[in-house]
Write a protein that holds these residues in place. Structure first.
Motif, PDB file in Angstrom:
ATOM      1  N   GLU A  55       0.835  -1.192   0.000  1.00 46.06           N
ATOM      2  CA  GLU A  55       0.000   0.000   0.000  1.00 46.06           C
ATOM      3  C   GLU A  55       0.875   1.250   0.000  1.00 46.06           C
ATOM      4  O   GLU A  55       1.895   1.295   0.689  1.00 46.06           O
ATOM      5  CB  GLU A  55      -0.868   0.000   1.247  1.00 46.06           C
ATOM      6  N   HIS A  56       0.482   2.247  -0.761  1.00 48.91           N
ATOM      7  CA  HIS A  56       1.245   3.500  -0.822  1.00 48.91           C
ATOM      8  C   HIS A  56       0.369   4.499  -1.528  1.00 48.91           C
ATOM      9  O   HIS A  56      -0.527   4.143  -2.283  1.00 48.91           O
ATOM     10  CB  HIS A  56       2.526   3.281  -1.630  1.00 48.91           C
ATOM     11  N   ASP A  57       0.593   5.779  -1.285  1.00 42.35           N
ATOM     12  CA  ASP A  57      -0.107   6.773  -2.092  1.00 42.35           C
ATOM     13  C   ASP A  57       0.700   8.057  -2.219  1.00 42.35           C
ATOM     14  O   ASP A  57       1.319   8.282  -3.242  1.00 42.35           O
ATOM     15  CB  ASP A  57      -1.512   7.044  -1.545  1.00 42.35           C
ATOM     16  N   CYS A  63       0.186  10.574   4.110  1.00 43.79           N
ATOM     17  CA  CYS A  63      -1.142   9.981   3.914  1.00 43.79           C
ATOM     18  C   CYS A  63      -1.361   8.790   4.832  1.00 43.79           C
ATOM     19  O   CYS A  63      -2.490   8.434   5.142  1.00 43.79           O
ATOM     20  CB  CYS A  63      -1.371   9.596   2.460  1.00 43.79           C
ATOM     21  N   GLY A  64      -0.281   8.151   5.259  1.00 42.59           N
ATOM     22  CA  GLY A  64      -0.423   7.017   6.171  1.00 42.59           C
ATOM     23  C   GLY A  64      -0.747   5.705   5.483  1.00 42.59           C
ATOM     24  O   GLY A  64      -1.035   4.709   6.142  1.00 42.59           O
ATOM     25  N   SER A  65      -0.707   5.677   4.145  1.00 41.22           N
ATOM     26  CA  SER A  65      -1.045   4.434   3.446  1.00 41.22           C
ATOM     27  C   SER A  65       0.022   3.368   3.626  1.00 41.22           C
ATOM     28  O   SER A  65      -0.286   2.197   3.793  1.00 41.22           O
ATOM     29  CB  SER A  65      -1.200   4.689   1.942  1.00 41.22           C
ATOM     30  N   ARG A 117      -7.185  -1.754   7.533  1.00 42.96           N
ATOM     31  CA  ARG A 117      -7.099  -0.958   8.775  1.00 42.96           C
ATOM     32  C   ARG A 117      -8.395  -0.227   9.082  1.00 42.96           C
ATOM     33  O   ARG A 117      -8.383   0.823   9.730  1.00 42.96           O
ATOM     34  CB  ARG A 117      -5.948   0.046   8.645  1.00 42.96           C
ATOM     35  N   ARG A 118      -9.510  -0.765   8.634  1.00 49.42           N
ATOM     36  CA  ARG A 118     -10.762  -0.013   8.829  1.00 49.42           C
ATOM     37  C   ARG A 118     -11.168   0.099  10.288  1.00 49.42           C
ATOM     38  O   ARG A 118     -11.996   0.935  10.640  1.00 49.42           O
ATOM     39  CB  ARG A 118     -11.883  -0.620   7.987  1.00 49.42           C
ATOM     40  N   ASP A 121     -10.922   3.599  11.322  1.00 46.33           N
ATOM     41  CA  ASP A 121     -12.047   4.466  10.941  1.00 46.33           C
ATOM     42  C   ASP A 121     -13.205   4.295  11.920  1.00 46.33           C
ATOM     43  O   ASP A 121     -13.877   5.261  12.278  1.00 46.33           O
ATOM     44  CB  ASP A 121     -12.538   4.139   9.524  1.00 46.33           C
TER      45      ASP A 121
ATOM     46  N   PHE B  64     -10.797   5.272  -3.476  1.00 50.24           N
ATOM     47  CA  PHE B  64     -10.031   4.088  -3.887  1.00 50.24           C
ATOM     48  C   PHE B  64      -9.060   3.645  -2.803  1.00 50.24           C
ATOM     49  O   PHE B  64      -8.585   2.525  -2.799  1.00 50.24           O
ATOM     50  CB  PHE B  64      -9.310   4.331  -5.226  1.00 50.24           C
ATOM     51  N   GLN B  65      -8.760   4.562  -1.863  1.00 52.62           N
ATOM     52  CA  GLN B  65      -7.832   4.204  -0.787  1.00 52.62           C
ATOM     53  C   GLN B  65      -8.536   3.335   0.257  1.00 52.62           C
ATOM     54  O   GLN B  65      -9.737   3.135   0.194  1.00 52.62           O
ATOM     55  CB  GLN B  65      -7.303   5.468  -0.111  1.00 52.62           C
ATOM     56  N   ASP B  66      -7.764   2.878   1.257  1.00 46.81           N
ATOM     57  CA  ASP B  66      -8.377   2.034   2.282  1.00 46.81           C
ATOM     58  C   ASP B  66      -9.216   2.846   3.250  1.00 46.81           C
ATOM     59  O   ASP B  66     -10.054   2.299   3.954  1.00 46.81           O
ATOM     60  CB  ASP B  66      -7.299   1.229   3.033  1.00 46.81           C
ATOM     61  N   SER B  67      -8.977   4.162   3.290  1.00 49.02           N
ATOM     62  CA  SER B  67      -9.740   5.006   4.217  1.00 49.02           C
ATOM     63  C   SER B  67      -9.882   6.388   3.593  1.00 49.02           C
ATOM     64  O   SER B  67      -8.980   6.854   2.886  1.00 49.02           O
ATOM     65  CB  SER B  67      -8.976   5.114   5.541  1.00 49.02           C
ATOM     66  N   PRO B  68     -11.009   7.057   3.866  1.00 50.43           N
ATOM     67  CA  PRO B  68     -11.177   8.398   3.292  1.00 50.43           C
ATOM     68  C   PRO B  68     -10.107   9.375   3.767  1.00 50.43           C
ATOM     69  O   PRO B  68      -9.877  10.394   3.129  1.00 50.43           O
ATOM     70  CB  PRO B  68     -12.569   8.830   3.772  1.00 50.43           C
ATOM     71  N   ARG B  69      -9.431   9.065   4.863  1.00 47.16           N
ATOM     72  CA  ARG B  69      -8.433  10.007   5.392  1.00 47.16           C
ATOM     73  C   ARG B  69      -7.160  10.062   4.547  1.00 47.16           C
ATOM     74  O   ARG B  69      -6.289  10.873   4.816  1.00 47.16           O
ATOM     75  CB  ARG B  69      -8.077   9.656   6.831  1.00 47.16           C
ATOM     76  N   ARG B  70      -7.021   9.190   3.565  1.00 44.61           N
ATOM     77  CA  ARG B  70      -5.769   9.160   2.804  1.00 44.61           C
ATOM     78  C   ARG B  70      -5.746  10.109   1.618  1.00 44.61           C
ATOM     79  O   ARG B  70      -4.693  10.281   1.005  1.00 44.61           O
ATOM     80  CB  ARG B  70      -5.520   7.753   2.250  1.00 44.61           C
ATOM     81  N   PRO B 187     -14.945   2.399   0.793  1.00 45.57           N
ATOM     82  CA  PRO B 187     -13.545   2.568   0.409  1.00 45.57           C
ATOM     83  C   PRO B 187     -13.067   1.444  -0.506  1.00 45.57           C
ATOM     84  O   PRO B 187     -13.808   0.496  -0.785  1.00 45.57           O
ATOM     85  CB  PRO B 187     -12.809   2.524   1.744  1.00 45.57           C
ATOM     86  N   ARG B 188     -11.809   1.542  -0.934  1.00 44.81           N
ATOM     87  CA  ARG B 188     -11.195   0.563  -1.837  1.00 44.81           C
ATOM     88  C   ARG B 188     -12.117   0.238  -3.010  1.00 44.81           C
ATOM     89  O   ARG B 188     -12.335  -0.921  -3.373  1.00 44.81           O
ATOM     90  CB  ARG B 188     -10.866  -0.736  -1.093  1.00 44.81           C
ATOM     91  N   GLY B 241      -1.564   7.269  -6.513  1.00 49.00           N
ATOM     92  CA  GLY B 241      -2.885   6.786  -6.936  1.00 49.00           C
ATOM     93  C   GLY B 241      -3.759   7.846  -7.583  1.00 49.00           C
ATOM     94  O   GLY B 241      -4.802   7.522  -8.163  1.00 49.00           O
TER      95      GLY B 241
END
Lengths: 269, 637
Positions: A55-57, A63-65, A117-118, A121, B64-70, B187-188, B241
């Motif tokens: 995972e990366h962004d 961003c914490g990805s 990691r949901r 959230d 598209f990320q795992d969480s909206p915070r990204r 998400p995702r 991304g």
């Protein structure tokens, strides 16, 4: 430089998974750890193999990805650095790097180095906010906030939600993450009205998720790329116990009125 | 086709109030009967989804990320503008409006920009109330810093992490609505097509990035807040991304794409160091407050900066633009950096870099003050380059950072497809040909908190919504189209990786449609892009299957869209025979090398219709009228 990467490969959540070793012969020391994986992946694709999923962004450490263990340390050896900003010059020529995903029951694995990691959230959802709908706000300077308080709130608010704290903790506790948000909002006057609800709600959710308990080991803050201080956990505990105590008083009053005076029935009639 | 921007008549100061009063309202009890799809969870998307949820609509928000915070709004460093005039230095709504229109080189719509400046005040209030830890004075009041293109201090900030803190504020508001049950977060998940039924946007086709499943979501309105398209260039300051797929697929369904060639080059990024490089890292523009930019006066001077005496340094921005100095707008700063490097005076190993020197500021203010202001940026610089910027000047070079162009929208932020709204960087609306620093966060939040909630409501109140379901032919064909594209990408099994194509495309667009452009170069680029696209569809290799997490497949779909969009950028740049803002055509410059606009012929927004895979895109012009800020040669001297 030459590096040996021993990487955890796992096709999916139900697959068993195993380490596979890759040899990289031409690593530029200026590359980031993720760029090193990019180079490996390009060569895997060219050989017709599946690349390593990770995972990366943003690749700017905000961003914490991204995040994985390098030789047992979350985000690798450099303090205050995510793997996207960890340059290869910090490793030795010929070194072996063991790369594996965050391992915690609350972060189920999806593929290779990618975890879900949901749970984070859901902890925020349980109270990590100030209930102010759009349009409600008074002028920004109406409530002065002392610089020291604003700075401390900012220190806690800097959390990027990457999950390294959970991965590093022998108990896989989410106390640093949860404490950071409780501290950020609890320190500021804007967050005070909901301080109790927030602590109760977020801690309850944290305990519902399969995170472990905090036993004050401190690995979390040691690996945290934003160096969130351990004191946020103390802050969380204090807010939680204070809120629990107040709740208890409410319970006593509402469940067992001792006299008619104590539940004010007299004034009502 | 003619474009109606629906700008309210009458004085600009009353336009937004008037528009809001004229909007129809939806009865509170009816709001929950309407589903609104919000694609993207950055500043614009998260704030729109949260605000619509607060109003009572049923909202589904996708990222598209795992969480909206990204979302990549998180990476914005320097700050957010607002015309609060807390510094008593002469700021006002009108001045922010004026600076933004001028900064955009007179290619933005006045009414939109005025509203943006008005909303800036409320944004700060809203964010403070949410607990965003903005920087404060010791007395507890909010503090400000200066930014490029303005002579007042109106930028609010939270260390070098303003975007992060604003995004987390919007994200928390969003999670609050998730908790309240009004917003469902998905998400995702990536949007791969827009469903248009009877001319109205009624849904989207998505792919679950973990399971590969294609799904259809229906709604009565769709809000795209999916950010910009800077990643066409491969190397940019965007997140890896960040992509244009949602807006591009909507474009193919009929939404016009405006000013695609208006892209912004940010002057202060860490220079490229090698071929493996995956992205460029921005150093906030706020650094130009205290840093002085220079290069050696001598060509090819290879001495280390500390050994170049003061009188052999050229502080070229201070020399050429004495009144704005190092704080000239981004397009001007970038172009000047390129010019001195082209002269052979660039620094660093590649010669593509200039110094950003904090020596004077450290002597004047002390290292602790500089550390307080920019500590995290200096740390980041040192982590990446292994040089200590407190001792050695930073080396910086321009990089693609933001795209002013985007889907065309009217004053209501509605695209040319009824029911399709576009917010934030994804639309073209407020920045003209150049965006001023600290204005992107402002626009994202203005759109999301304070415009979309009203205009979407008005749309819902004034339209009828026939029932749609999976059985309709529009839905079936959209899903089949998406399936076909995925199958095709997986079945080519060629020799080249997606990244190798993307890198090559990026280089073409950067060379010919980057910091400076020529008609000839653009013509060449169009041919090269077409040829490369053809090769892509015959020779790309995408490993794995479509049934699970497959990052190569995700990239392949996005790069396929970048090819088409990159071509349109070049066509638009070729069509615009003038220089303005970030669009610098070498043929059109003043004698001293500044951008030369042609207001007589090009004072319009260029809105392009999709012309088919090999067809010709159709140009529709929206003329721009200036009643309040009179177009002049932009001067920062």
């Amino acid at each position: 430089m030459k590096l040996t990467l021993k990487i955890w490969r796992q096709k999916g959540p139900s697959d068993k998974g195993k380490f596979i070793t890759y040899q990289l012969n031409d690593v530029n020391p200026e590359m980031s750890m993720l760029e090193c994986l990019d180079v490996l992946n390009e060569s895997l694709i060219e050989r017709g193999e599946e690349p390593v999923a990770f995972e990366h962004d943003c690749r700017e450490g905000i961003c914490g990805s991204c995040g994985f263990m390098i030789n047992g340390v979350a985000h690798g050896p450099l303090p205050a650095t995510t793997v996207c900003q960890l340059t290869m010059r910090h490793f030795k020529d010929g070194q072996q790097l063991v790369i594996e995903p965050w391992r915690a029951a609350a972060f189920p694995l999806l593929k290779d180095l990618v975890v879900d990691r949901r749970a984070f959230d859901r902890i925020i959802e349980a109270g990590g906010f100030v209930s102010v709908s759009t349009g409600n706000a008074p002028d920004g300077n109406t409530i002065p906030v002392g610089k020291e308080i604003a700075d401390r709130a900012m220190d806690a608010a800097a959390c990027i939600g990457c999950g390294a704290c959970v991965a590093a903790c022998p108990n896989a506790s989410a106390a640093l993450f949860t404490g950071a948000k409780i501290s950020h909002l609890g320190l500021l006057p804007q967050g005070k009205p909901e301080q109790d609800r927030r602590a109760l709600g977020m801690v309850a959710q944290m305990n519902t998720e399969p995170f472990g308990s905090c036993t004050n080991i401190g690995e979390c803050t040691g690996v945290c790329p934003k160096e969130i201080p351990l004191e946020v956990i103390a802050h969380m505990n204090r807010d939680f116990w204070q809120a629990s105590w107040k709740e208890r008083e409410d319970l006593v009053q509402t469940i067992a009125p001792v006299t008619s005076w104590s539940n004010k029935t007299k004034t009502k009639s | 086709m003619t474009l109606d921007a629906h700008i309210p008549s009458g004085p600009i100061e009353q336009a937004w109030d008037k528009a809001r009063f004229e909007m129809k309202l939806v009865n509170p009890a009816n709001k929950r009967k309407h589903t609104i799809l919000v694609v993207g969870s950055g500043l614009a998307g998260a704030s729109a989804a949260a605000s619509l949820g607060e109003l009572g609509y049923k909202v589904r928000c996708f990222c598209f990320q795992d969480s909206p915070r990204r979302a990549h709004s998180i990476a914005a460093q320097g700050g957010i503008n607002a015309a609060k005039n807390y510094q008593n230095d002469g700021d006002s709504i009108f001045r922010l409006f004026y600076d933004t229109v001028k900064g955009g080189d007179f290619r933005a719509r006045e009414a939109n920009v005025y509203r943006l400046a008005e909303n800036s005040l409320k944004i700060i209030d809203q964010c403070v109330a949410q607990g965003v830890p903005f920087a404060r004075e010791y007395g507890g009041m909010l503090t400000n810093r200066s930014f490029g293109g303005a002579q007042v201090s109106r930028t609010f900030y939270a260390r070098g992490q303003t975007g992060q803190q604003l995004l987390l504020g919007a994200y928390q508001a969003l999670e609050r609505q998730v908790h309240a049950g009004t917003v469902t977060m998905i998400p995702r998940t990536e949007m791969l097509d827009l469903i248009v039924v009877d001319g109205q946007a009624r849904g989207i086709v998505t792919r679950n990035l973990v399971t590969g499943e294609l799904d259809v979501y229906f709604g009565d309105a769709v809000v795209l807040a999916t950010g910009g398209y800077g990643n066409v260039y491969y190397l940019s300051t965007n997140a890896k991304g960040s992509n244009a797929t949602a807006i591009w697929r909507a474009h193919k369904r009929g939404a016009l794409f405006a000013n695609p060639c208006f892209t912004q080059i940010h002057p202060t990024c860490i220079p490229v160091s090698g071929d493996y490089q995956s992205k460029l890292t921005l150093m906030s523009e706020s650094l130009r407050n205290d840093g002085r930019i220079w290069v050696p006066k001598q060509k090819g001077d290879k001495r280390p900066p500390s050994q170049i005496p003061e009188d052999e340094r050229d502080y070229y921005l201070e020399r050429r633009y004495p009144s704005f100095g190092n704080l000239v707008p981004r397009d001007v700063a970038s172009r000047n950096a390129k010019a001195v490097c082209d002269e052979g005076r660039g620094v660093g190993e590649t010669g593509l870099g200039v110094y950003l020197d904090f020596g004077d500021a450290i002597n004047r203010l002390g290292e602790h003050v500089i550390r307080e202001r920019y500590g995290n940026l200096f740390d980041m610089y040192q982590r990446i380059t292994d040089e200590n910027p407190y001792k050695v000047p930073m080396r910086i070079y321009p990089a693609i950072h933001y795209t002013m162009g985007g889907l065309w929208v009217d004053y209501h932020l509605q695209s040319t497809i009824p029911g399709l709204f576009v917010a934030g960087e994804a639309n073209f609306s407020d920045h003209g040909a150049n965006r001023l620093g600290a204005s992107a966060l402002m626009q994202g939040l203005s759109d999301g908190y304070f415009i979309i909630p009203y205009t979407v409501g008005n749309y819902i109140a004034t339209h009828k919504f026939a029932k749609v379901d999976e059985s309709s032919s529009e839905v079936k064909s959209a899903v089949a189209g998406v399936e076909q594209t995925i199958d095709k990408l997986l079945s080519i099994k060629g020799k080249r990786t997606v990244d190798s194509f993307h890198r090559e495309l990026g280089k073409i667009v950067w060379d010919e449609c980057g910091m400076s452009r020529t008609a000839q170069g653009l013509e060449k680029a169009i041919g090269q892009i077409r040829a490369l696209r053809e090769e892509f569809w015959q020779n790309v290799t995408v490993p794995g299957s479509g049934d699970d997490l497959n990052q190569s497949l995700e990239k392949a779909g996005r790069v396929a869209d970048f090819f088409e969009l990159g071509e349109l950028m070049c066509i638009d740049a070729r069509e615009r025979n003038e220089s303005c803002g970030g669009h610098f055509r070498e043929e059109y410059q003043t004698t001293d090398g500044e951008a030369k606009r042609d207001d007589e012929h090009y004072s319009y927004a260029a809105a392009w219709g999709y012309g088919g895979a090999d067809g010709k895109p159709m140009l529709t012009k929206e003329p721009l009228e200036f009643h309040y800020v009179h177009p002049s040669q932009r001067s920062y001297k």
